[in-house]
Design a protein around this motif. Structure first.
Motif, mmCIF file in Angstrom:
data_model
loop_
_atom_site.group_PDB
_atom_site.id
_atom_site.type_symbol
_atom_site.label_atom_id
_atom_site.label_comp_id
_atom_site.label_asym_id
_atom_site.label_seq_id
_atom_site.Cartn_x
_atom_site.Cartn_y
_atom_site.Cartn_z
ATOM 1 N N ARG A 72 0.856 -1.190 0.000
ATOM 2 C CA ARG A 72 0.000 0.000 0.000
ATOM 3 C C ARG A 72 0.888 1.234 0.000
ATOM 4 N N GLY A 73 0.350 2.306 -0.536
ATOM 5 C CA GLY A 73 1.002 3.597 -0.415
ATOM 6 C C GLY A 73 2.316 3.720 -1.158
ATOM 7 N N ARG A 74 3.387 4.095 -0.410
ATOM 8 C CA ARG A 74 4.644 4.461 -1.022
ATOM 9 C C ARG A 74 5.215 3.399 -1.946
ATOM 10 N N PRO A 75 5.264 2.113 -1.583
ATOM 11 C CA PRO A 75 5.828 1.135 -2.530
ATOM 12 C C PRO A 75 5.118 1.130 -3.884
ATOM 13 N N LEU A 76 3.803 1.299 -3.869
ATOM 14 C CA LEU A 76 3.068 1.323 -5.133
ATOM 15 C C LEU A 76 3.411 2.565 -5.946
ATOM 16 N N PHE A 77 3.524 3.707 -5.283
ATOM 17 C CA PHE A 77 3.836 4.931 -6.022
ATOM 18 C C PHE A 77 5.271 4.922 -6.533
ATOM 19 N N VAL A 78 6.187 4.275 -5.816
ATOM 20 C CA VAL A 78 7.561 4.125 -6.325
ATOM 21 C C VAL A 78 7.557 3.272 -7.586
ATOM 22 N N LEU A 79 6.836 2.154 -7.565
ATOM 23 C CA LEU A 79 6.733 1.322 -8.758
ATOM 24 C C LEU A 79 6.118 2.097 -9.919
ATOM 25 N N ALA A 80 5.086 2.901 -9.627
ATOM 26 C CA ALA A 80 4.457 3.701 -10.678
ATOM 27 C C ALA A 80 5.430 4.729 -11.245
ATOM 28 N N GLY A 81 6.246 5.329 -10.373
ATOM 29 C CA GLY A 81 7.223 6.299 -10.856
ATOM 30 C C GLY A 81 8.271 5.665 -11.752
ATOM 31 N N LEU A 82 8.759 4.499 -11.373
ATOM 32 C CA LEU A 82 9.735 3.793 -12.206
ATOM 33 C C LEU A 82 9.125 3.431 -13.551
ATOM 34 N N TRP A 83 7.923 2.918 -13.515
ATOM 35 C CA TRP A 83 7.231 2.566 -14.767
ATOM 36 C C TRP A 83 7.080 3.800 -15.649
ATOM 37 N N ALA A 84 6.744 4.942 -15.073
ATOM 38 C CA ALA A 84 6.511 6.161 -15.848
ATOM 39 C C ALA A 84 7.792 6.658 -16.512
ATOM 40 N N VAL A 85 8.946 6.529 -15.833
ATOM 41 C CA VAL A 85 10.215 6.962 -16.440
ATOM 42 C C VAL A 85 10.478 6.184 -17.725
ATOM 43 N N GLY A 86 10.241 4.880 -17.686
ATOM 44 C CA GLY A 86 10.413 4.084 -18.897
ATOM 45 C C GLY A 86 9.489 4.506 -20.014
ATOM 46 N N ARG A 87 8.283 4.971 -19.672
ATOM 47 C CA ARG A 87 7.326 5.354 -20.698
ATOM 48 C C ARG A 87 7.690 6.671 -21.361
ATOM 49 N N VAL A 88 8.330 7.567 -20.621
ATOM 50 C CA VAL A 88 8.778 8.810 -21.241
ATOM 51 C C VAL A 88 9.800 8.521 -22.325
ATOM 52 N N ALA A 89 10.738 7.619 -22.036
ATOM 53 C CA ALA A 89 11.726 7.237 -23.044
ATOM 54 C C ALA A 89 11.054 6.627 -24.265
ATOM 55 N N GLY A 90 10.056 5.790 -24.042
ATOM 56 C CA GLY A 90 9.367 5.152 -25.156
ATOM 57 C C GLY A 90 8.530 6.114 -25.964
ATOM 58 N N LEU A 91 7.943 7.104 -25.316
ATOM 59 C CA LEU A 91 7.109 8.071 -26.026
ATOM 60 C C LEU A 91 7.928 8.911 -26.997
ATOM 61 N N LEU A 92 9.159 9.242 -26.598
ATOM 62 C CA LEU A 92 10.004 10.075 -27.436
ATOM 63 C C LEU A 92 10.883 9.263 -28.371
ATOM 64 N N GLY A 93 11.182 8.014 -27.997
ATOM 65 C CA GLY A 93 12.076 7.210 -28.805
ATOM 66 C C GLY A 93 13.488 7.754 -28.844
ATOM 67 N N HIS A 94 13.883 8.413 -27.779
ATOM 68 C CA HIS A 94 15.173 9.088 -27.738
ATOM 69 C C HIS A 94 16.251 8.104 -27.290
ATOM 70 N N ASP A 95 17.271 7.928 -28.134
ATOM 71 C CA ASP A 95 18.337 6.988 -27.783
ATOM 72 C C ASP A 95 19.060 7.417 -26.512
ATOM 73 N N GLY A 96 19.178 8.719 -26.286
ATOM 74 C CA GLY A 96 19.866 9.203 -25.104
ATOM 75 C C GLY A 96 19.123 8.897 -23.817
ATOM 76 N N LEU A 97 17.797 8.734 -23.911
ATOM 77 C CA LEU A 97 17.008 8.388 -22.729
ATOM 78 C C LEU A 97 16.893 6.879 -22.527
ATOM 79 N N ALA A 98 17.474 6.112 -23.448
ATOM 80 C CA ALA A 98 17.328 4.660 -23.363
ATOM 81 C C ALA A 98 17.934 4.108 -22.092
ATOM 82 N N VAL A 99 19.050 4.670 -21.649
ATOM 83 C CA VAL A 99 19.696 4.160 -20.442
ATOM 84 C C VAL A 99 18.826 4.421 -19.216
ATOM 85 N N ALA A 100 18.310 5.652 -19.087
ATOM 86 C CA ALA A 100 17.440 5.975 -17.947
ATOM 87 C C ALA A 100 16.170 5.127 -17.978
ATOM 88 N N GLY A 101 15.574 4.986 -19.156
ATOM 89 C CA GLY A 101 14.376 4.157 -19.267
ATOM 90 C C GLY A 101 14.657 2.713 -18.953
#
Length: 404
Positions: free
Chosen positions: A91-120
């Motif tokens: 509940r709570g923080r662990p779920l939001f941490v997982l959501a934040g990690l998932w969201a970082v990967g999606r930003v890289a995928g939305l832009l298709g930026h090779d430079g963001l591939a490592v962070a994603g």
């Protein structure tokens, strides 16, 4: 003298969404599943703003597997594992941490930026490996091996995700493509495992709403046949077996999914939307795997539309069925699923032939951008579900007892 119940302060929206995994991740998965293909196919014309070394199609596959289906998987695991093991849910923080990690990967995928591939890649790998570690920790605390198969599949998925992300970082299209193919197969194995778990209680509830009996008892040998054969297909693929051998293994796995469809014939209740959706998921997954095998054996079509039947159709309908059924149970609502869920099922099923049949050469491409109709139908399916279920998921359950 009049007495009344003193109510606690109403929980905030973050408090409600952080109460259990499905409340947070099912809406995220539905929104991503609806918007990403539409933006990619219709708005951006199969291109990404900063796509570089790798084909944009690989980013599309990665985002559907680890983006839309990934969020659905996080929500399912963090909700179902506590139920299966009778342990306290995250509940709570662990779920939001997982959501934040998932969201970082999606930003890289939305832009298709090779430079963001490592962070994603780093963000995706953190949540991918967190899931099997969580399941293993629960198994250790409960001293049970019942969750071992789920932990094994999640570990395999994390390894496939790591290989795919390595391909993105290195600009190795072949590595990324092969790893994404294996990841798709692993998701189908997880689908077979999940369907075996949830079909029995749902069918029994449909047959006996009072839950006094258990009239539906499937053959025990069939429960894990489909995921077992998918596992063998994955092993053969990784071992480098010939295309003919992996083709026959894929066909066998597809036949095992089709075998599960027969168990849906439970009388007139077989026409209930929730039963049809679960059976339809097995049907489309099985048909898609059969077509993949046929393509490898020389059939006059490519594997791509066949994979869409399995992953877009079978896996997509299975995910939507879990959204619709679990979304009721975990908000205190009974079956049957509402009319909006039935409409969502129908829209998704229609999206599959709209995507696959032109590539099979059965029908000509419809007017407009390629695959626009399929993207619109697919997006509409998840948006219809989200609009109907968001009021359920974003609000707490109604408290017992009358207020003042």
């Amino acid at each position: 003298m009049t007495t009344c119940t003193v109510r606690a302060p109403a929980p905030t929206l973050p408090g409600v969404l952080g109460d259990e995994g499905l409340r947070l991740f099912f809406p995220l998965a539905a929104a991503h599943a609806a918007l990403w293909p539409f933006l990619w196919a219709v708005v951006q014309g199969f291109q990404l703003p900063f796509a570089g070394a790798l084909p944009a199609g690989l980013w599309h596959a990665n985002e559907m597997i680890f983006g839309a289906y990934g969020a659905a998987l996080i929500g399912f695991v963090t909700t179902a594992i506590p139920e299966w093991s009778d342990t306290r849910r995250l509940r709570g923080r662990p779920l939001f941490v997982l959501a934040g990690l998932w969201a970082v990967g999606r930003v890289a995928g939305l832009l298709g930026h090779d430079g963001l591939a490592v962070a994603g890649a780093a963000a995706d790998l953190l949540w991918l490996f967190a899931l099997p570690l969580y399941v293993a920790a629960v198994s250790w605390r409960k001293r049970t091996t019942r969750l071992a198969s789920m932990a094994g599949w999640l570990t395999a998925l994390a390894a496939a995700g790591a290989a795919a992300r390595l391909g993105f970082v290195l600009g190795d299209a072949d590595l990324a493509r092969g790893a994404l193919h294996v990841a798709g197969l692993i998701f189908l194995g997880l689908l077979g495992l999940v369907l075996a778990r949830i079909t029995v209680p749902v069918t029994n509830l449909v047959l006996d709403p009072g839950e006094e009996t258990s009239p539906y008892r499937p053959h025990p040998g069939r429960r894990n046949l489909a995921p077992g054969l998918v596992a063998l297909t994955v092993a053969g693929t990784l071992a480098g077996w010939s295309p003919a051998v992996t083709a026959y293994l894929t066909i066998a796995a597809g036949a095992a999914f089709l075998d599960r469809v027969a168990e849906a014939f439970i009388g007139r209740e077989a026409f209930r939307a929730e039963i049809l959706a679960l059976a339809g998921s097995s049907l489309l997954a099985g048909a898609g795997l059969l077509l993949v095998g046929a393509a490898r054996l020389g059939a006059p079509f490519a594997e791509t539309p066949a994979l869409h039947v399995a992953l877009m159709g079978g896996l997509g309908l299975g995910v939507l069925a879990v959204f619709a059924i679990a979304g009721l149970f975990h908000t205190g609502r009974p079956l049957p699923v509402p009319g909006a869920a039935r409409l969502a099922f129908a829209l998704l099923v229609l999206a599959v032939p709209a995507r696959a049949l032109p590539d099979f050469g059965v029908v000509p491409d419809p007017p407009g951008p390629p695959h626009a109709l399929a993207s619109v139908l697919w997006a509409a399916a998840f948006l219809v579900w989200l609009r109907a279920y968001w009021p359920f998921l974003s609000r707490p359950r109604r408290p017992d007892g009358a207020g003042c």
